[in-house]
Design an enzyme around this catalytic site. Sequence first.
Site, PDB file in Angstrom:
ATOM      1  N   TYR A  43     -37.829 -71.560  21.934  1.00 56.78           N
ATOM      2  CA  TYR A  43     -38.573 -70.476  22.575  1.00 56.78           C
ATOM      3  C   TYR A  43     -38.578 -70.646  24.088  1.00 56.78           C
ATOM      4  CZ  TYR A  43     -42.619 -73.513  23.492  1.00 56.78           C
ATOM      5  OH  TYR A  43     -43.432 -74.511  23.964  1.00 56.78           O
ATOM      6  N   LYS A 160     -36.566 -77.139  23.983  1.00 55.26           N
ATOM      7  CA  LYS A 160     -37.824 -76.384  23.837  1.00 55.26           C
ATOM      8  C   LYS A 160     -37.892 -75.761  22.444  1.00 55.26           C
ATOM      9  CE  LYS A 160     -40.677 -73.271  26.664  1.00 55.26           C
ATOM     10  NZ  LYS A 160     -41.881 -74.071  26.768  1.00 55.26           N
ATOM     11  N   GLU A 193     -45.471 -86.357  29.957  1.00 52.41           N
ATOM     12  CA  GLU A 193     -45.833 -85.029  30.464  1.00 52.41           C
ATOM     13  C   GLU A 193     -47.096 -84.581  29.754  1.00 52.41           C
ATOM     14  OE1 GLU A 193     -42.888 -82.074  29.260  1.00 52.41           O
ATOM     15  OE2 GLU A 193     -42.453 -83.223  27.448  1.00 52.41           O
ATOM     16  N   LEU A 218     -39.736 -82.159  28.724  1.00 51.92           N
ATOM     17  CA  LEU A 218     -39.125 -80.842  28.843  1.00 51.92           C
ATOM     18  C   LEU A 218     -38.775 -80.604  30.316  1.00 51.92           C
ATOM     19  CD1 LEU A 218     -38.656 -78.187  27.076  1.00 51.92           C
ATOM     20  CD2 LEU A 218     -40.510 -77.280  28.459  1.00 51.92           C
TER      21      LEU A 218
END
Length: 302
Positions: A43, A160, A193, A218
């Site tokens: 996505y 992702k 992250e 990511l």
Amino acid sequence: MKKWSAARAPAGRIAYVNGRYLPFAIAGVHIEDRALQLGDGIYEVCNVISGRPLDEEPHLDRMERSLRELGMDMPMSRAALKLVMREMIARNRIADGFLYIQVTRGAVKRDHIPPPPGALRPTLIMTMRTQDPGALNQRMEKGIAVSSQPDIRWGRCDIKTVQLLPNLLAKQAARKMGAFEAWLVDDDGYVTEGSSTNAWIVDKDGTAITRDLSHAILPGVTRRIILEAMAEAQLKVVERKFTIAEALAAREAFLSSATGAAVPVVAVDGQTIGNGAPGALTRRIRELYFARACVKPDLKNA
Ligand code: PLP
């Protein structure tokens, strides 16, 4: 039963599903869609400002890369995708909001083995939602708290994918601790992250630090835009790992994502960062991010 028509649907309630624009109430995918049963899809979330998708090319670049890593092609040409994105913005009558794009391998009898490339029609979905400027402004003015949580995700966090279970469990745990976001910590004690954001600190010398790119994080589009904007403005920035201890000793901290640009972090694990107020560099980065976004020729000349 109430009869829906796309023309009468309220703003923000039109979904795109495989070539059709449908009201939410009747939009759906096949029960054997591989994303539903196996998490076999990817996505993107794109910020929409003044009716234009922001950083469209980097988002589509990342989408293409995610699909490639799954052995899939783009579901349609880039030009066609851009047309659908614009049509979604127009039909939803949302000038400022977020566009969600999802591509799955498609619907087929459940089997772990993916069908060969080209054998299945991918499922392409788009939805839109408005921004909540009030909530966003409050986060900007007051800053947010983060809670450190173990990073229990898989070895390809650079893709992702829609498989977000570890991310949402970490976010849930953080919320239980009274924090807005989780900062994920790897087995060596370094922050990778956030659960849906990239993590940044600013050290005592005013150098911004964010984890270097690898399979562990990511590659955030906002992260990339901020790095470019900081380089242009000759601000000091380093891409490297940092620990929670370093974050606690930092002058300021923030998180980046398409949905929030740069959001100040004022506490980690219940301890205040800097003076407990949003930092000056975070504010400057935010300004740079939007200034840069708004002078993009495709935004200005549309
Ligand atoms: N890291 C993770 C795990 C994310 O899910 C996201 C956004 O969804 C980000 C970072 C930020 O990426 P971007 O700046 O492209 O929104």
